[in-house]
Design a protein around this motif. Structure first.
Motif, mmCIF file in Angstrom:
data_model
loop_
_atom_site.group_PDB
_atom_site.id
_atom_site.type_symbol
_atom_site.label_atom_id
_atom_site.label_comp_id
_atom_site.label_asym_id
_atom_site.label_seq_id
_atom_site.Cartn_x
_atom_site.Cartn_y
_atom_site.Cartn_z
ATOM 1 N N LEU A 162 0.889 -1.192 -0.032
ATOM 2 C CA LEU A 162 -0.124 0.017 0.031
ATOM 3 C C LEU A 162 0.958 1.251 0.023
ATOM 4 C CD1 LEU A 162 -2.636 -0.911 2.710
ATOM 5 C CD2 LEU A 162 -3.033 -0.441 0.203
ATOM 6 N N LEU A 163 1.982 1.301 0.940
ATOM 7 C CA LEU A 163 2.801 2.543 0.889
ATOM 8 C C LEU A 163 3.793 2.664 -0.371
ATOM 9 C CD1 LEU A 163 4.258 2.017 4.754
ATOM 10 C CD2 LEU A 163 2.522 3.765 3.538
ATOM 11 N N ALA A 164 4.036 1.662 -0.966
ATOM 12 C CA ALA A 164 4.713 1.432 -2.135
ATOM 13 C C ALA A 164 4.129 2.236 -3.451
ATOM 14 C CB ALA A 164 5.264 -0.054 -2.764
ATOM 15 N N ASP A 165 2.599 1.661 -3.264
ATOM 16 C CA ASP A 165 1.494 2.157 -4.281
ATOM 17 C C ASP A 165 1.488 3.681 -4.168
ATOM 18 O OD1 ASP A 165 -0.580 1.683 -6.282
ATOM 19 O OD2 ASP A 165 -1.686 2.580 -4.840
ATOM 20 N N ARG A 166 1.314 4.164 -2.949
ATOM 21 C CA ARG A 166 1.259 5.496 -2.823
ATOM 22 C C ARG A 166 2.607 6.528 -3.145
ATOM 23 N NH1 ARG A 166 -0.478 6.487 3.427
ATOM 24 N NH2 ARG A 166 0.115 8.643 3.053
ATOM 25 N N HIS A 167 3.386 5.834 -3.105
ATOM 26 C CA HIS A 167 4.843 6.493 -3.305
ATOM 27 C C HIS A 167 4.995 6.424 -5.085
ATOM 28 C CE1 HIS A 167 8.866 7.300 -3.673
ATOM 29 N NE2 HIS A 167 9.336 6.413 -4.666
ATOM 30 N N LEU A 168 4.417 5.316 -5.658
ATOM 31 C CA LEU A 168 4.777 5.190 -7.059
ATOM 32 C C LEU A 168 3.529 6.194 -7.830
ATOM 33 C CD1 LEU A 168 5.429 1.686 -7.541
ATOM 34 C CD2 LEU A 168 6.931 3.414 -7.706
ATOM 35 N N MET A 169 2.324 6.340 -6.923
ATOM 36 C CA MET A 169 1.696 7.343 -7.610
ATOM 37 C C MET A 169 2.139 8.640 -7.639
ATOM 38 S SD MET A 169 -2.347 8.149 -5.805
ATOM 39 C CE MET A 169 -1.416 8.777 -4.342
ATOM 40 N N LEU A 170 2.930 9.159 -6.877
ATOM 41 C CA LEU A 170 3.473 10.384 -6.644
ATOM 42 C C LEU A 170 4.603 10.397 -7.840
ATOM 43 C CD1 LEU A 170 4.088 11.272 -2.863
ATOM 44 C CD2 LEU A 170 2.262 12.188 -4.484
ATOM 45 N N GLN A 171 5.367 9.450 -7.831
ATOM 46 C CA GLN A 171 6.458 9.343 -8.942
ATOM 47 C C GLN A 171 6.296 9.205 -10.297
ATOM 48 O OE1 GLN A 171 9.264 10.386 -8.000
ATOM 49 N NE2 GLN A 171 9.749 9.625 -5.948
ATOM 50 N N GLU A 172 5.052 8.639 -10.605
ATOM 51 C CA GLU A 172 4.682 8.102 -11.955
ATOM 52 C C GLU A 172 4.441 9.518 -12.869
ATOM 53 O OE1 GLU A 172 0.886 5.390 -13.890
ATOM 54 O OE2 GLU A 172 0.935 5.871 -11.674
ATOM 55 N N GLU A 173 4.275 10.489 -12.256
ATOM 56 C CA GLU A 173 3.971 11.754 -13.205
ATOM 57 C C GLU A 173 5.576 12.246 -13.736
ATOM 58 O OE1 GLU A 173 2.323 15.156 -11.248
ATOM 59 O OE2 GLU A 173 0.244 14.072 -10.705
ATOM 60 N N VAL A 174 6.500 12.126 -12.970
ATOM 61 C CA VAL A 174 7.909 12.269 -13.570
ATOM 62 C C VAL A 174 8.724 11.101 -14.180
ATOM 63 C CG1 VAL A 174 8.092 14.369 -12.300
ATOM 64 C CG2 VAL A 174 8.923 12.205 -11.253
ATOM 65 N N GLN A 175 8.179 9.908 -13.724
ATOM 66 C CA GLN A 175 8.689 8.737 -14.304
ATOM 67 C C GLN A 175 7.348 7.759 -14.648
ATOM 68 O OE1 GLN A 175 12.064 6.888 -11.664
ATOM 69 N NE2 GLN A 175 11.234 8.095 -10.341
ATOM 70 N N PRO A 176 7.038 7.892 -15.953
ATOM 71 C CA PRO A 176 5.835 7.253 -16.427
ATOM 72 C C PRO A 176 6.312 5.963 -16.612
ATOM 73 C CG PRO A 176 6.257 9.230 -17.708
ATOM 74 C CD PRO A 176 7.606 9.149 -16.957
ATOM 75 N N ASP A 177 7.371 5.485 -16.761
ATOM 76 C CA ASP A 177 7.965 3.992 -16.999
ATOM 77 C C ASP A 177 7.582 3.067 -15.799
ATOM 78 O OD1 ASP A 177 9.866 5.736 -15.719
ATOM 79 O OD2 ASP A 177 11.190 3.950 -15.876
ATOM 80 N N LEU A 178 7.098 3.796 -14.661
ATOM 81 C CA LEU A 178 6.695 3.133 -13.429
ATOM 82 C C LEU A 178 5.268 2.644 -13.520
ATOM 83 C CD1 LEU A 178 8.258 5.274 -10.562
ATOM 84 C CD2 LEU A 178 9.226 3.036 -11.419
ATOM 85 N N GLY A 179 4.464 3.176 -14.352
ATOM 86 C CA GLY A 179 3.203 3.053 -14.509
ATOM 87 C C GLY A 179 2.756 1.411 -14.487
ATOM 88 N N PRO A 180 3.509 0.529 -15.322
ATOM 89 C CA PRO A 180 3.040 -0.916 -15.337
ATOM 90 C C PRO A 180 3.328 -1.429 -13.868
ATOM 91 C CG PRO A 180 4.271 -0.073 -17.443
ATOM 92 C CD PRO A 180 4.389 1.025 -16.439
#
Length: 225
Positions: free
Chosen positions: A34-52
Motif C-alpha cells: 500500500l505504501l509503495a503504491d502511494r509512493h509510485l502514484m507520486l512518482q509516476e508523473e515524472v517517471q511514466p515508466d513506473l506505470g506498469p
C-alpha cells in the motif's frame, strides 16, 4: 483469511519479490505494498515508466483485500490486531526508506550525478537502479557499502538496524542478568534506551503525511534520470 502472525523485525521491503509471487500473503506485505503504491502514484508523473509496476501493485492490493477483507463477518479480532501492527511497522520502515532515498538523491545532486551514473557505479542497469531508488527492490549490502564509501553517508542512515520489540525485551532481560554481577554492564541499558526505536523513526505526533517523500524528491528523481 490472513493468519495471526508475529510482526517481524523492521526490514527492507521487497516489493519485487511480492510482484514476482503474484500474490500478497501477509498483512505486513499488504501494508508495505500500500505504501509503495502511494509512493509510485507520486512518482509516476515524472517517471511514466513506473506505470506498469504500479498497475501490477494495484491489482495485487485489490485481490488481497477481496480475499481477506471483503466479508466483514469473517474478519477476526486477531486479524485486525495483526493489520494494525503491520501498518505501524510498514510506516516505520518506509519513513526510514524515504529518508535514505533523500540522502542519496541529495548526494547525487550535490555531485551533479544522474541516476544512470549511480547505475554505473553500482554495476546495475538503469531500470534496476530506478527500482532500488523507488523502493521496489531492496538495496544489497554491497550496494549500501559502496554508497557509504562513495558518498560518505553513515551506515546507520543506510541500513535498518532496529530489532523487534521481542528482541529488545530479551536484551533488557539479558542486560539485567549480566549487570547483577558486572555493574559496568548497566551502561548497556543507557545504550538501549537511546536506540533509534526509542527516539522514533517517526515524530511523536506524526501523521500519515510524514511518511511521504518530501516534495523536492520528485524534482531530484527527475533530475537524476
Amino acid at each position: 483469511m490472513a493468519q495471526n502472525k508475529k510482526v517481524a523485525e523492521l526490514g527492507e521491503p521487497n516489493i519485487k519479490k511480492i510482484l514476482d509471487a503474484g500474490r500478497i500473503e501477509t498483512e505486513l506485505d499488504h501494508e508495505r505494498v500500500l505504501l509503495a503504491d502511494r509512493h509510485l502514484m507520486l512518482q509516476e508523473e515524472v517517471q511514466p515508466d513506473l506505470g506498469p509496476t504500479r498497475k501490477s501493485i494495484s491489482d495485487l492490493i485489490v485481490e488481497f483485500e477481496a480475499r481477506c477483507w471483503s466479508d466483514e463477518n469473517l474478519v477476526t479480532d486477531a486479524q485486525m490486531e495483526e493489520s494494525e501492527a503491520a501498518e505501524i511497522q510498514a510506516e516505520k520502515e518506509y519513513a526510514f526508506l524515504w529518508k535514505r532515498q533523500k540522502l542519496i538523491l541529495d548526494k547525487l545532486q550535490e555531485l551533479s550525478l544522474k541516476q544512470k551514473d549511480l547505475a554505473l557505479l553500482l554495476n546495475h542497469s538503469k531500470s534496476y537502479t530506478s527500482e532500488l531508488l523507488n523502493g521496489i527492490r531492496p538495496f544489497s549490502t554491497n550496494d549500501l557499502k559502496l554508497i557509504h564509501l562513495l558518498f560518505q553517508i553513515p551506515l546507520t542512515d543506510l541500513i535498518i538496524t532496529i530489532p523487534s520489540q521481542e528482541t529488545l525485551n530479551r536484551l533488557e532481560t539479558a542486560i539485567g542478568k549480566i549487570s547483577s554481577s558486572n555493574p559496568k554492564a548497566r551502561l548497556l541499558h543507557t545504550t538501549l534506551a537511546n536506540r533509534p526505536v526509542t527516539n522514533g523513526l517517526l515524530t511523536e505526533n506524526w501523521d500519515e503525511d510524514e511518511i511521504e517523500p518530501e516534495e523536492n524528491i520528485d524534482e531530484l528523481t527527475l533530475s537524476n534520470k
